[in-house]
Design a protein around this motif. Structure first.
Motif, PDB file in Angstrom:
ATOM      1  N   PHE A  31      51.140   9.817  21.192  1.00  0.00           N
ATOM      2  CA  PHE A  31      51.167  10.548  19.922  1.00  0.00           C
ATOM      3  C   PHE A  31      51.509  12.017  20.102  1.00  0.00           C
ATOM      4  O   PHE A  31      52.248  12.601  19.294  1.00  0.00           O
ATOM      5  N   ASP A  32      50.968  12.661  21.142  1.00  0.00           N
ATOM      6  CA  ASP A  32      51.201  14.090  21.333  1.00  0.00           C
ATOM      7  C   ASP A  32      52.642  14.412  21.695  1.00  0.00           C
ATOM      8  O   ASP A  32      53.019  15.589  21.746  1.00  0.00           O
ATOM      9  N   HIS A  33      53.454  13.384  21.941  1.00  0.00           N
ATOM     10  CA  HIS A  33      54.871  13.586  22.238  1.00  0.00           C
ATOM     11  C   HIS A  33      55.748  13.185  21.055  1.00  0.00           C
ATOM     12  O   HIS A  33      56.919  12.880  21.214  1.00  0.00           O
ATOM     13  N   PRO A  39      52.018  21.167  14.939  1.00  0.00           N
ATOM     14  CA  PRO A  39      52.574  22.147  15.890  1.00  0.00           C
ATOM     15  C   PRO A  39      51.569  23.236  16.242  1.00  0.00           C
ATOM     16  O   PRO A  39      50.731  23.639  15.425  1.00  0.00           O
ATOM     17  N   ASP A  40      51.683  23.740  17.462  1.00  0.00           N
ATOM     18  CA  ASP A  40      50.785  24.804  17.916  1.00  0.00           C
ATOM     19  C   ASP A  40      50.912  26.052  17.046  1.00  0.00           C
ATOM     20  O   ASP A  40      49.924  26.777  16.862  1.00  0.00           O
ATOM     21  N   THR A  41      52.119  26.328  16.525  1.00  0.00           N
ATOM     22  CA  THR A  41      52.279  27.517  15.672  1.00  0.00           C
ATOM     23  C   THR A  41      51.406  27.426  14.430  1.00  0.00           C
ATOM     24  O   THR A  41      50.838  28.432  13.984  1.00  0.00           O
ATOM     25  N   VAL A  46      46.337  29.036  11.670  1.00  0.00           N
ATOM     26  CA  VAL A  46      45.076  28.685  11.000  1.00  0.00           C
ATOM     27  C   VAL A  46      43.906  29.411  11.660  1.00  0.00           C
ATOM     28  O   VAL A  46      43.023  29.950  10.973  1.00  0.00           O
ATOM     29  N   ALA A  47      43.898  29.457  12.991  1.00  0.00           N
ATOM     30  CA  ALA A  47      42.822  30.157  13.694  1.00  0.00           C
ATOM     31  C   ALA A  47      42.807  31.640  13.327  1.00  0.00           C
ATOM     32  O   ALA A  47      41.728  32.237  13.161  1.00  0.00           O
ATOM     33  N   GLN A  48      43.992  32.258  13.162  1.00  0.00           N
ATOM     34  CA  GLN A  48      44.065  33.658  12.778  1.00  0.00           C
ATOM     35  C   GLN A  48      43.429  33.911  11.421  1.00  0.00           C
ATOM     36  O   GLN A  48      42.733  34.915  11.217  1.00  0.00           O
ATOM     37  N   VAL A  49      43.670  33.007  10.478  1.00  0.00           N
ATOM     38  CA  VAL A  49      43.112  33.193   9.133  1.00  0.00           C
ATOM     39  C   VAL A  49      41.611  32.918   9.117  1.00  0.00           C
ATOM     40  O   VAL A  49      40.848  33.618   8.446  1.00  0.00           O
ATOM     41  N   CYS A  64      40.580  13.796  13.217  1.00  0.00           N
ATOM     42  CA  CYS A  64      40.939  14.677  14.332  1.00  0.00           C
ATOM     43  C   CYS A  64      42.057  14.144  15.205  1.00  0.00           C
ATOM     44  O   CYS A  64      42.661  14.891  15.972  1.00  0.00           O
ATOM     45  N   GLY A  65      42.344  12.829  15.134  1.00  0.00           N
ATOM     46  CA  GLY A  65      43.393  12.277  15.979  1.00  0.00           C
ATOM     47  C   GLY A  65      43.114  12.497  17.450  1.00  0.00           C
ATOM     48  O   GLY A  65      42.012  12.239  17.936  1.00  0.00           O
ATOM     49  N   THR A  66      44.106  13.022  18.166  1.00  0.00           N
ATOM     50  CA  THR A  66      43.961  13.251  19.604  1.00  0.00           C
ATOM     51  C   THR A  66      43.341  14.602  19.925  1.00  0.00           C
ATOM     52  O   THR A  66      43.333  15.016  21.084  1.00  0.00           O
ATOM     53  N   GLY A  67      42.836  15.298  18.922  1.00  0.00           N
ATOM     54  CA  GLY A  67      42.078  16.523  19.175  1.00  0.00           C
ATOM     55  C   GLY A  67      42.885  17.801  19.161  1.00  0.00           C
ATOM     56  O   GLY A  67      42.449  18.806  19.748  1.00  0.00           O
ATOM     57  N   ALA A  68      44.019  17.810  18.460  1.00  0.00           N
ATOM     58  CA  ALA A  68      44.838  19.030  18.428  1.00  0.00           C
ATOM     59  C   ALA A  68      44.094  20.209  17.834  1.00  0.00           C
ATOM     60  O   ALA A  68      44.340  21.362  18.208  1.00  0.00           O
ATOM     61  N   GLY A  69      43.160  19.959  16.907  1.00  0.00           N
ATOM     62  CA  GLY A  69      42.433  21.045  16.262  1.00  0.00           C
ATOM     63  C   GLY A  69      41.248  21.567  17.044  1.00  0.00           C
ATOM     64  O   GLY A  69      40.561  22.490  16.586  1.00  0.00           O
ATOM     65  N   LEU A  70      40.999  21.013  18.245  1.00  0.00           N
ATOM     66  CA  LEU A  70      39.816  21.405  19.016  1.00  0.00           C
ATOM     67  C   LEU A  70      39.812  22.898  19.321  1.00  0.00           C
ATOM     68  O   LEU A  70      38.794  23.572  19.158  1.00  0.00           O
ATOM     69  N   ASP A  71      40.934  23.435  19.761  1.00  0.00           N
ATOM     70  CA  ASP A  71      40.976  24.847  20.124  1.00  0.00           C
ATOM     71  C   ASP A  71      40.737  25.748  18.918  1.00  0.00           C
ATOM     72  O   ASP A  71      40.145  26.823  19.048  1.00  0.00           O
TER      73      ASP A  71
END
Length: 249
Positions: A31-33, A39-41, A46-49, A64-71
């Motif tokens: 999935f991550d491919h 996207p990381d951008t 989102v983290a900035q806001v 959460c899927g594969t955990g992209a939002g963890l960071d």
């Protein structure tokens, strides 16, 4: 898909003819491919806001899927981060992520429409999952989010501006949704993924009915359209401080 590490056309076809849950189990390892991962951008914006709106103690990544939002959650939550998804395969991939410094991390398999939590979170986020819910399911979904937030808690998710009518992107999304509707009319189980069903005006109305007060924030770094409007915004809904809230079922 679009890379040697991504799924093949045959694997995508098998996924598309499966249920949503089983389809993502099949696709999880690759999935991550795919372009379907947020996207990381977007995640960084989102983290900035969210950073000046916090800090938060406990956060939940819905679907959460594969955990992209963890960071993202690890940057703004001090005590704990929980990821919930109904695909065991996607969660298996998420559990292999290196744990972040700071908050404790927990992964839970559950349906977003029946969350197994009480009011345990100060922040709920979600990335790119709402196309898997039909419009009639939004009241119950947003009611579930409201019910797991503590008084004063925040619900946040990014939305991308729709493509201009008549543009190539517009016809691509229209064609994709049409193919999915034909597929679901002819094949069972259904695979719900409609990119044009999640309309911002309708969503803001349903959030209000679920008891949220909402604001929109432009996402930095993602640019503007020709008319100057943001290409993407963060929807931020806040639960009132009172413990007596409106929760739709």
């Amino acid at each position: 898909m679009f890379s040697p590490e991504g799924p093949s056309l045959r694997e995508l076809a098998v996924q598309a003819l499966s249920s949503v849950e089983h389809g993502y189990d099949l696709l999880a390892s690759k999935f991550d491919h795919t372009p379907f991962r947020t996207p990381d951008t977007v995640l960084e914006s989102v983290a900035q806001v969210l950073t000046p709106l916090g800090p938060f103690a406990d956060g939940l990544d819905l679907c959460c899927g594969t955990g992209a939002g963890l960071d993202v959650l690890a940057q703004v939550c001090r005590r704990s981060v929980t990821g919930v998804d109904f695909s065991a395969g996607m969660l298996d991939v998420a559990r292999r992520l290196p744990p972040p410094d700071g908050p404790d991390v927990t992964w839970v398999q559950a349906d977003a429409r029946a969350l197994p939590f009480g009011p345990a979170f100060d922040l709920v986020v979600s990335f790119g999952a709402f196309g898997h819910f039909l419009p009639r399911e939004l009241p119950g979904l947003f009611g579930q989010v409201h019910s797991v937030l503590r008084p004063g808690g925040t619900f946040a998710f990014p939305v991308v501006a729709p493509p201009r009518p008549g543009s190539p992107a517009f016809w691509t999304l229209l064609g994709f949704d049409a193919v999915m509707r034909v597929r679901n009319a002819l094949w069972r189980p259904p695979f719900v993924m409609y990119y044009r069903a999640f309309r911002l005006g309708d969503v803001l109305g349903e959030l209000a009915r679920a008891g949220f007060e909402t604001d929109l924030y432009a996402l930095p770094g993602l640019g503007a359209r020709d008319d100057g409007s943001p290409r993407a915004r963060l929807v931020v809904g806040r639960r009132g401080q009172s413990r007596a809230g409106t929760v739709n079922s």
